[in-house]
Design a protein around this motif. Structure first.
Motif, PDB file in Angstrom:
ATOM      1  N   MET A   1      41.883  63.785   7.171  1.00  0.00           N
ATOM      2  CA  MET A   1      41.084  64.846   6.631  1.00  0.00           C
ATOM      3  C   MET A   1      39.736  64.826   7.315  1.00  0.00           C
ATOM      4  SD  MET A   1      42.400  65.984   3.546  1.00  0.00           S
ATOM      5  CE  MET A   1      44.116  65.791   3.306  1.00  0.00           C
ATOM      6  N   THR A   2      39.260  65.927   7.738  1.00  0.00           N
ATOM      7  CA  THR A   2      37.953  66.025   8.363  1.00  0.00           C
ATOM      8  C   THR A   2      37.015  66.711   7.388  1.00  0.00           C
ATOM      9  OG1 THR A   2      38.971  66.199  10.534  1.00  0.00           O
ATOM     10  CG2 THR A   2      36.694  66.912  10.337  1.00  0.00           C
ATOM     11  N   ALA A   3      35.806  66.193   7.303  1.00  0.00           N
ATOM     12  CA  ALA A   3      34.827  66.769   6.397  1.00  0.00           C
ATOM     13  C   ALA A   3      33.516  66.958   7.139  1.00  0.00           C
ATOM     14  CB  ALA A   3      34.633  65.865   5.193  1.00  0.00           C
ATOM     15  N   ASN A   4      32.765  67.923   6.719  1.00  0.00           N
ATOM     16  CA  ASN A   4      31.468  68.180   7.322  1.00  0.00           C
ATOM     17  C   ASN A   4      30.397  67.389   6.589  1.00  0.00           C
ATOM     18  OD1 ASN A   4      32.484  70.079   9.115  1.00  0.00           O
ATOM     19  ND2 ASN A   4      32.357  71.692   7.574  1.00  0.00           N
ATOM     20  N   VAL A   5      29.357  67.003   7.315  1.00  0.00           N
ATOM     21  CA  VAL A   5      28.217  66.323   6.723  1.00  0.00           C
ATOM     22  C   VAL A   5      27.066  67.313   6.715  1.00  0.00           C
ATOM     23  CG1 VAL A   5      26.583  64.447   6.993  1.00  0.00           C
ATOM     24  CG2 VAL A   5      28.970  64.077   7.540  1.00  0.00           C
ATOM     25  N   HIS A   6      26.423  67.473   5.569  1.00  0.00           N
ATOM     26  CA  HIS A   6      25.268  68.356   5.488  1.00  0.00           C
ATOM     27  C   HIS A   6      24.230  67.747   4.565  1.00  0.00           C
ATOM     28  CE1 HIS A   6      27.659  69.648   1.999  1.00  0.00           C
ATOM     29  NE2 HIS A   6      26.527  70.016   1.482  1.00  0.00           N
ATOM     30  N   GLU A   7      23.033  68.227   4.645  1.00  0.00           N
ATOM     31  CA  GLU A   7      21.925  67.672   3.880  1.00  0.00           C
ATOM     32  C   GLU A   7      21.783  68.384   2.549  1.00  0.00           C
ATOM     33  OE1 GLU A   7      17.224  67.185   4.648  1.00  0.00           O
ATOM     34  OE2 GLU A   7      18.569  66.906   6.344  1.00  0.00           O
ATOM     35  N   SER A  27      34.045  52.650   8.534  1.00  0.00           N
ATOM     36  CA  SER A  27      34.192  51.920   9.797  1.00  0.00           C
ATOM     37  C   SER A  27      32.828  51.747  10.465  1.00  0.00           C
ATOM     38  CB  SER A  27      35.138  52.675  10.740  1.00  0.00           C
ATOM     39  OG  SER A  27      34.507  53.843  11.237  1.00  0.00           O
ATOM     40  N   ASP A  28      32.759  50.793  11.380  1.00  0.00           N
ATOM     41  CA  ASP A  28      31.525  50.579  12.134  1.00  0.00           C
ATOM     42  C   ASP A  28      31.154  51.831  12.928  1.00  0.00           C
ATOM     43  OD1 ASP A  28      31.357  48.007  11.163  1.00  0.00           O
ATOM     44  OD2 ASP A  28      32.226  47.076  12.949  1.00  0.00           O
ATOM     45  N   VAL A  29      32.170  52.518  13.471  1.00  0.00           N
ATOM     46  CA  VAL A  29      31.927  53.744  14.246  1.00  0.00           C
ATOM     47  C   VAL A  29      31.316  54.821  13.342  1.00  0.00           C
ATOM     48  CG1 VAL A  29      33.028  55.615  15.550  1.00  0.00           C
ATOM     49  CG2 VAL A  29      33.735  53.246  15.922  1.00  0.00           C
ATOM     50  N   ALA A  30      31.889  55.016  12.148  1.00  0.00           N
ATOM     51  CA  ALA A  30      31.381  56.028  11.217  1.00  0.00           C
ATOM     52  C   ALA A  30      29.980  55.657  10.728  1.00  0.00           C
ATOM     53  CB  ALA A  30      32.331  56.209  10.047  1.00  0.00           C
ATOM     54  N   ALA A  31      29.759  54.388  10.418  1.00  0.00           N
ATOM     55  CA  ALA A  31      28.431  53.950   9.971  1.00  0.00           C
ATOM     56  C   ALA A  31      27.407  54.174  11.082  1.00  0.00           C
ATOM     57  CB  ALA A  31      28.465  52.485   9.558  1.00  0.00           C
ATOM     58  N   PRO A  92      37.593  57.121  -8.939  1.00  0.00           N
ATOM     59  CA  PRO A  92      39.040  56.848  -9.017  1.00  0.00           C
ATOM     60  C   PRO A  92      39.857  57.539  -7.920  1.00  0.00           C
ATOM     61  CG  PRO A  92      38.201  57.635 -11.136  1.00  0.00           C
ATOM     62  CD  PRO A  92      37.098  57.764 -10.149  1.00  0.00           C
ATOM     63  N   TYR A  93      39.440  58.721  -7.505  1.00  0.00           N
ATOM     64  CA  TYR A  93      40.156  59.459  -6.463  1.00  0.00           C
ATOM     65  C   TYR A  93      39.993  58.825  -5.090  1.00  0.00           C
ATOM     66  CZ  TYR A  93      40.575  63.344  -9.777  1.00  0.00           C
ATOM     67  OH  TYR A  93      40.875  64.131 -10.863  1.00  0.00           O
ATOM     68  N   LEU A  94      38.910  58.056  -4.912  1.00  0.00           N
ATOM     69  CA  LEU A  94      38.586  57.503  -3.599  1.00  0.00           C
ATOM     70  C   LEU A  94      38.807  55.992  -3.493  1.00  0.00           C
ATOM     71  CD1 LEU A  94      35.338  59.573  -3.016  1.00  0.00           C
ATOM     72  CD2 LEU A  94      37.493  59.797  -1.754  1.00  0.00           C
ATOM     73  N   ALA A  95      39.272  55.356  -4.560  1.00  0.00           N
ATOM     74  CA  ALA A  95      39.467  53.899  -4.544  1.00  0.00           C
ATOM     75  C   ALA A  95      40.399  53.498  -3.402  1.00  0.00           C
ATOM     76  CB  ALA A  95      40.026  53.430  -5.876  1.00  0.00           C
ATOM     77  N   GLY A  96      39.924  52.611  -2.538  1.00  0.00           N
ATOM     78  CA  GLY A  96      40.727  52.136  -1.415  1.00  0.00           C
ATOM     79  C   GLY A  96      40.697  53.023  -0.187  1.00  0.00           C
ATOM     80  N   ALA A  97      39.955  54.135  -0.234  1.00  0.00           N
ATOM     81  CA  ALA A  97      39.876  55.051   0.910  1.00  0.00           C
ATOM     82  C   ALA A  97      38.989  54.452   2.006  1.00  0.00           C
ATOM     83  CB  ALA A  97      39.322  56.400   0.471  1.00  0.00           C
ATOM     84  N   SER A  98      39.212  54.912   3.220  1.00  0.00           N
ATOM     85  CA  SER A  98      38.363  54.482   4.335  1.00  0.00           C
ATOM     86  C   SER A  98      37.888  55.707   5.106  1.00  0.00           C
ATOM     87  CB  SER A  98      39.101  53.505   5.241  1.00  0.00           C
ATOM     88  OG  SER A  98      40.270  54.085   5.746  1.00  0.00           O
ATOM     89  N   ILE A  99      36.635  55.634   5.553  1.00  0.00           N
ATOM     90  CA  ILE A  99      35.999  56.725   6.292  1.00  0.00           C
ATOM     91  C   ILE A  99      35.834  56.280   7.738  1.00  0.00           C
ATOM     92  CG2 ILE A  99      33.945  58.165   6.495  1.00  0.00           C
ATOM     93  CD1 ILE A  99      33.474  57.609   3.475  1.00  0.00           C
ATOM     94  N   ASP A 100      36.207  57.140   8.655  1.00  0.00           N
ATOM     95  CA  ASP A 100      36.055  56.857  10.074  1.00  0.00           C
ATOM     96  C   ASP A 100      35.433  58.085  10.732  1.00  0.00           C
ATOM     97  OD1 ASP A 100      36.162  55.481  12.451  1.00  0.00           O
ATOM     98  OD2 ASP A 100      38.348  55.521  12.633  1.00  0.00           O
ATOM     99  N   PHE A 101      35.115  57.958  12.006  1.00  0.00           N
ATOM    100  CA  PHE A 101      34.588  59.087  12.762  1.00  0.00           C
ATOM    101  C   PHE A 101      35.379  59.200  14.044  1.00  0.00           C
ATOM    102  CE2 PHE A 101      31.826  61.256  15.773  1.00  0.00           C
ATOM    103  CZ  PHE A 101      31.438  62.353  15.024  1.00  0.00           C
ATOM    104  N   GLU A 102      35.918  60.401  14.299  1.00  0.00           N
ATOM    105  CA  GLU A 102      36.679  60.675  15.520  1.00  0.00           C
ATOM    106  C   GLU A 102      35.848  61.519  16.456  1.00  0.00           C
ATOM    107  OE1 GLU A 102      40.782  62.069  15.700  1.00  0.00           O
ATOM    108  OE2 GLU A 102      40.988  61.344  13.645  1.00  0.00           O
ATOM    109  N   GLN A 108      36.441  66.365  16.494  1.00  0.00           N
ATOM    110  CA  GLN A 108      35.228  65.601  16.270  1.00  0.00           C
ATOM    111  C   GLN A 108      34.832  65.751  14.816  1.00  0.00           C
ATOM    112  OE1 GLN A 108      31.503  66.864  18.045  1.00  0.00           O
ATOM    113  NE2 GLN A 108      30.795  64.763  18.121  1.00  0.00           N
ATOM    114  N   GLY A 109      34.609  64.625  14.149  1.00  0.00           N
ATOM    115  CA  GLY A 109      34.168  64.668  12.765  1.00  0.00           C
ATOM    116  C   GLY A 109      34.593  63.443  11.996  1.00  0.00           C
ATOM    117  N   PHE A 110      34.122  63.378  10.775  1.00  0.00           N
ATOM    118  CA  PHE A 110      34.475  62.285   9.883  1.00  0.00           C
ATOM    119  C   PHE A 110      35.876  62.510   9.338  1.00  0.00           C
ATOM    120  CE2 PHE A 110      29.893  62.144   9.946  1.00  0.00           C
ATOM    121  CZ  PHE A 110      29.642  60.783  10.014  1.00  0.00           C
ATOM    122  N   THR A 111      36.633  61.443   9.216  1.00  0.00           N
ATOM    123  CA  THR A 111      37.971  61.505   8.644  1.00  0.00           C
ATOM    124  C   THR A 111      38.035  60.557   7.455  1.00  0.00           C
ATOM    125  OG1 THR A 111      38.805  59.778  10.124  1.00  0.00           O
ATOM    126  CG2 THR A 111      39.051  62.065  10.858  1.00  0.00           C
TER     127      THR A 111
END
Length: 128
Positions: A1-7, A27-31, A92-102, A108-111
């Motif tokens: 899943m790709t999501a946009n980052v906004h302020e 992930s280190d890449v996403a951070a 609860p919906y996100l427990a165990g999820a991981s965020i990465d950046f492609e 290109q974007g966060f997954t």
């Protein structure tokens, strides 16, 4: 899943040291990407907020945005200086999820890899 980052609009901030932690990993890449975006904005006071909201063709969508607020019930986890905040309804919906950046030629974007998602829509923007 790709999501946009906004302020998000600024609001009051409280101390995150006493807040509960969540089970989402980044992930280190996403951070590194989050850190880079914050440096570009000149805003080291912001956190990455991850939320699950109703929407999309499968029922739920991810929201990723920068936020300086800490709300009642938020769970916070620090990843080498990058704070990830999740509201109490989304935990609860996100427990165990991981965020990465492609960053490839085709994408290109966060997954978000979420073991709680039972399925997703064809476009990949929402899940159930």
């Amino acid at each position: 899943m790709t999501a946009n980052v906004h302020e998000e609009t600024p609001a009051a901030v409280s101390d995150s040291a006493e807040l509960p932690a969540h089970e989402v990993l980044i992930s280190d890449v996403a951070a590194g990407k989050v850190r880079s975006l914050l440096e570009q904005e000149g805003r080291t006071d912001l956190r990455l907020r991850v939320a699950v909201q109703p929407g999309g063709c499968s029922g739920l969508i991810y929201q990723l945005y920068f936020d300086e607020r800490i709300l009642d019930g938020d769970a916070v986890r620090d990843f080498d200086g990058v704070e990830v905040v999740i509201d109490k309804m989304s935990v609860p919906y996100l427990a165990g999820a991981s965020i990465d950046f492609e960053d490839t030629i085709s994408k290109q974007g966060f997954t978000i890899d979420n073991p709680n998602a039972g399925g997703s829509c064809a476009c990949g923007d929402s899940f159930h």
